[in-house]
Design a protein around this motif. Sequence first.
Motif, short mmCIF file in Angstrom:
data_model
loop_
_atom_site.label_atom_id
_atom_site.label_comp_id
_atom_site.label_asym_id
_atom_site.label_seq_id
_atom_site.Cartn_x
_atom_site.Cartn_y
_atom_site.Cartn_z
N PHE B 535 -4.78 -51.45 4.37
CA PHE B 535 -4.12 -50.42 5.18
C PHE B 535 -2.93 -51.00 5.93
O PHE B 535 -1.83 -50.47 5.88
CB PHE B 535 -5.13 -49.84 6.19
N PHE B 538 -0.02 -52.21 3.71
CA PHE B 538 0.67 -51.06 3.15
C PHE B 538 1.56 -50.41 4.21
O PHE B 538 2.71 -50.05 3.94
CB PHE B 538 -0.39 -50.07 2.66
N TRP B 539 1.04 -50.30 5.42
CA TRP B 539 1.84 -49.64 6.45
C TRP B 539 2.96 -50.50 6.97
O TRP B 539 4.02 -49.97 7.33
CB TRP B 539 0.94 -49.17 7.60
N GLN B 541 4.75 -52.49 5.19
CA GLN B 541 5.82 -52.31 4.21
C GLN B 541 6.40 -50.91 4.28
O GLN B 541 7.60 -50.72 4.14
CB GLN B 541 5.30 -52.59 2.79
N THR B 542 5.53 -49.91 4.53
CA THR B 542 6.03 -48.54 4.63
C THR B 542 7.00 -48.41 5.80
O THR B 542 8.08 -47.83 5.67
CB THR B 542 4.86 -47.57 4.81
N ALA B 545 10.15 -50.10 4.97
CA ALA B 545 10.90 -49.33 3.99
C ALA B 545 11.57 -48.13 4.66
O ALA B 545 12.72 -47.79 4.34
CB ALA B 545 9.98 -48.86 2.88
N ALA B 549 15.40 -47.21 4.72
CA ALA B 549 15.95 -45.94 4.26
C ALA B 549 16.78 -45.28 5.34
O ALA B 549 17.86 -44.74 5.07
CB ALA B 549 14.82 -45.01 3.83
N GLY B 552 20.21 -46.94 6.07
CA GLY B 552 21.14 -46.99 4.97
C GLY B 552 21.26 -48.34 4.30
O GLY B 552 22.32 -48.74 3.85
N MET B 561 10.74 -57.55 4.22
CA MET B 561 9.71 -57.06 3.29
C MET B 561 9.31 -58.16 2.32
O MET B 561 8.13 -58.36 2.03
CB MET B 561 10.23 -55.84 2.53
N ALA B 562 10.31 -58.89 1.85
CA ALA B 562 10.00 -59.97 0.90
C ALA B 562 9.13 -61.04 1.58
O ALA B 562 8.13 -61.49 1.02
CB ALA B 562 11.28 -60.58 0.37
N ARG B 565 5.69 -59.87 1.91
CA ARG B 565 4.96 -59.89 0.64
C ARG B 565 4.35 -61.26 0.40
O ARG B 565 3.24 -61.38 -0.11
CB ARG B 565 5.89 -59.50 -0.50
N ARG B 568 1.34 -61.72 2.61
CA ARG B 568 0.22 -60.96 2.08
C ARG B 568 -0.52 -61.73 0.99
O ARG B 568 -1.73 -61.61 0.84
CB ARG B 568 0.79 -59.66 1.53
N TRP B 577 -11.51 -58.08 -3.35
CA TRP B 577 -10.56 -59.00 -3.93
C TRP B 577 -10.63 -60.39 -3.29
O TRP B 577 -9.72 -61.19 -3.43
CB TRP B 577 -9.13 -58.45 -3.79
#
Lengths: 267, 897
Positions: B535, B538-539, B541-542, B545, B549, B552, B561-562, B565, B568, B577
């Motif tokens: 959770f 995912f959030w 990164q959201t 993102a 967005a 711009g 973000m990279a 990742r 993570r 997992w």
Amino acid sequence: MVSELHSPASHTSLPVHKQYPIVFNGIQLGLGGLVSALALVSPRKSLNLYDNPAAYLCVSASIILAYYAILAFFDVYCFKARGDSWRPRARPMSARISSVLSMFGSTLAAALVIALGFVLFGAPLTTHYAETFTAALNVSLLAVTPAILTLKPTFGAYRRALLSAEQKSIPEKWAAGFFWCTITVTWMSAYFIPMDWERPWQKWPIPIIGGAFLGNMVAVFFVLVRCFVVPIARADFEETQSIQRKMARDYEAQRGPVTRSMAKKEK
Amino acid sequence: MMRWVYASALSVLLAVELVGLGLFAKGFFPYKKSIPGFAGREDQPVDIGRGLNAPATALHSNSKVSAEPQYDRLVLMVVDALRNDFVFGNESGMAYTQSLLRSGAALGYTAKAQAPTVTMPRIKALMTGTVPSFLDAVLNIAESDTSSSLKHQDNLLWQLKTHGDKEINMFGDDTWLRLFPDMFTRTDGTSSFYVADTVEVDTNVTRHVRPELERDSWGVVVLHYLGLDHIGHLAGPKSPLMRPKQREMDDIVRTVHGIVADQDRKRMAADARAKSTLVMLLGDHAMNEIGNHGGNSQLETSTVFVFIGSGIAGQPMADRGRNALSKLLANNVQQSSLVSTLALLFGVPIPKNNLGLPLPELLGGYSDRERLHMLQTVAAQIYGVVCANEHSAVAVDLQQIIANPAVYAKADCIHIDSTGSRMQCKYEAALATHRQASSNADISNAERAYYEFMELASTHLSRASTGYNLHLMSMGLVLMVATVLGFAVLCQFSGTPLIHFKSRRLAVSLPAAGMWITYLLSTLSSSLIEEEHQFWYFWVQTLLALRLATSGGRYHTLAQMAAFRVVRAWNQTGQFWAGEPDVRQYLNAPENAWLVWVLAAVTLGAINAAAWALHRRYRRSVLWSRTFRVLLAYASVCVLAYHSDRSHEGLTLGVWKVVRVCLPSDSAHLAQSVYIVTALLAATSCAGLRRAGAYAAPLDALTGVMPLLLLLSRPHNFAVFGLFFVICALFFPEVPANSQSQELLQPSRVLVMFALAHASFFALGNSNSLASIDLSNAYAGVSRYNEALVGVLVFIGSWAGPLWWAMAGLALVALETEGVRLQLQVRTLLAAAHLWQASTLLAISGVATMMRTHLFVWSVFSPRYLYQISWSVGFYLACGTVGGLMWVAAIVYIAHR
């Protein structure tokens, strides 16, 4: 604003909803939904999403790609046709082929960006390359290609249509509707991956694909309402109002101004 | 809102929340109810299978014929965290034990432990045959707790001592001494909490084996070895130390078996009535792929029983191949079956609360009639537990059954609705079949009927084990609802309101609201509790993102973000997992040890460089600034030395040896010097501030606290902190939203940092399972056991990531807002954070109440609840509110001095 796009700037005298070939677009909208549904039907039993996701996704992607290629070749995608004319514009063959190729190229580029997004959001980094890329290709076809076929191929146009909150023209709404609906439902569908239901469809990237196709269907209804139903209804409403106003003016011209007190007395 | 109004409202709300939490926890985690008293000889039922001709009156007389005990003496060798494949697997180092199993001289089982798989509850279960309450898992960590002792609960050791008249000796883990005060005649306890020690804890036990076993008087000897568990905690089941340790354990089995076989021969020659000795090798729980335990996964719960003794009638294995023992890996029995089996073999009454079924293979030495009577005994005892828990089950009238067994034996029990009556019916049917068996000699039918009843009763009772106090729980829930509403109101009226009533629009940041609602919904799903990290990853990164967005396209955000990742991929956690390949596994491979130290050194170097850069940017007096940087460098080297000393593949570079000589030689002193230097760093940071720089002071904390956090983390996680630094630095400068209408869609930096704080908890390898509590650094610099201190260190070690991000958030706020606006901002943020925390607590309490009969309540929801208590009380209240407010007050005070 509208003139920036491939929209008929010359028909400004017509009401907005008359500027676009509604029947034509409606058919295309239905056809697009049909194609994306058809893409989910597997040609062979052995070729299914569970056992062989990458091959299956290649097939579904090529079906949608073929559909868009036909539209691009004949230059009949929504908002491209003028007025109510069904006849495509006469264009040289080289221009037709290059437009198809540029559609291919842009879709692939968008797929790469989306695949990168998948990885950033947690898709496997070292395995499942084929699955990740084919899934991204499908999502790209469902979410981005409508925009590719509608918008001018400039960064500014995409940014304006997809990422800004400014007032948008109907083609821009069309592009943004497909993009955001598909992406949002795809995003939501990722919640199914960590659930412990131990179903075969929870394997990467199946939930994402389901989300993308579902999102695309949502998008079809959404743009139908946003780009056609609402503008037509509004135009009709405005037309009715203007007729009413005109009638009232005519009536005034005949009988002189009517006040409320006079209306009462007449009773 | 006035300052004092805010402060008092906040403290009242927090007090109410604490009371609500206390009430709920008291109702939800009860001490388990058990039948008081101890079983005696008179509790043994009359053998219902004795000849038909026996007069009915004889049933009341005391003429019981109980079977002779099979064994005289017992050696209970407990090896902590002994997983089944350590004994039965191909990779096992226990050759002697395997040869015994192959030849049929020993019987092996995979014993399934129940969650929580930590030592104390497991010992309780092994000795009482019950399912211990969840609270025992927590008390397992609080070493000095004595309230959970078994002094007043019926258990196997008491029975052996009282009715078996045995002298009981105990060597090893001192948990036994706390559980059984005054039980043992000769003891030598070992504390189980120095996890770093894998050798001394075992030699301390082994040195007693020969002298103690060669004495004559003993009846029961308990040996509890801890080394294997410690190796698991330190380096996992694949550690190079694991096989040598297994061989060491195997040697001890050989020694013990040799000594007792020798003695048995002599004893039996001297005394015809003497019986032989039973040697048992068992584990209390097992370990997962990382080497931790506590949860409910397949690996953690699969431990072993190996019975070695002269009377064991195991079948020699026909297949002599390598995989001959692998079928034992699936030969599952319940761990609780130990009590009834041993009680029957030693001829002592069965402890009153036992729920375990005897193992049929071990009762092979008795005659059919004796065996049936034994099963009747166990069934009667279990039926006693049924009667105590189920009101619909009532005492059985034996006379009735003896009068017409055919009616009872054929009773149709499946269709009875009430569980209690159904179990009574099953029990009566079993007794009746037993009665019939005495005439038609159909033994197997009766045995099957007994096992059917016992299995039904045992599974039912171990599931519905606890009585919740719903009254207390609902009172707690009501108070929590009140707190949530209170925090919402506080949020609305402190600083920026949530809802603009006048303009009739929500001013709530949409991503924050979306995340809040999704999170509350996700608490309903047990898999999203186990996989909570998903959770947050995912959030984060959201949110990033969305920032990308709405602004711009900024490469800063893409780089964040990279970086995230990579974070993570560092530690796979959760349940599903958890064993997937990750960076941690790669780094912990012996051949990659150099990379760990390179990354650690780079991270520490980068932190020092960051301190230099920040001091250059926000100027302060030269002397204090230099002192700060020198101290930071010293602490960094100390941290590196501490971890290098403790590692088996530490630094061996020539240069490093020179540096190492200049530092304290003892690792405890290294850790202590880090603590002292951290305090000095805080002082220097404050002392060197000029007025203008006060708001930049929190930035010092981001580098200054790092040595402390790294000291309490594992070396392979150092680079994760480095990446956190990078992500944080990339938040500057702020990128404005494209347009005003998108402001609500753009997540603020503080919100992203909040998500990062939660995500970092999991990114460092923690999860919502008790198995992931990392005790490896809990004793850094602690020379004597001190509960409070160790607790604080464990908390800081586990919450290192969230603490750092909370500081980063405060630093950001302090840097961007000044004076009165800073206070307002902090108030709003604090209220919002508590709204989050209180609503989560409420949601999880509600879910725990709803799911209280669910299968997962003890393995998923209760550990999550404990973690939530730590988040709410430890993180948000103690660190966030008390610590944060004091910090802000200090900044404001310095700025206005």
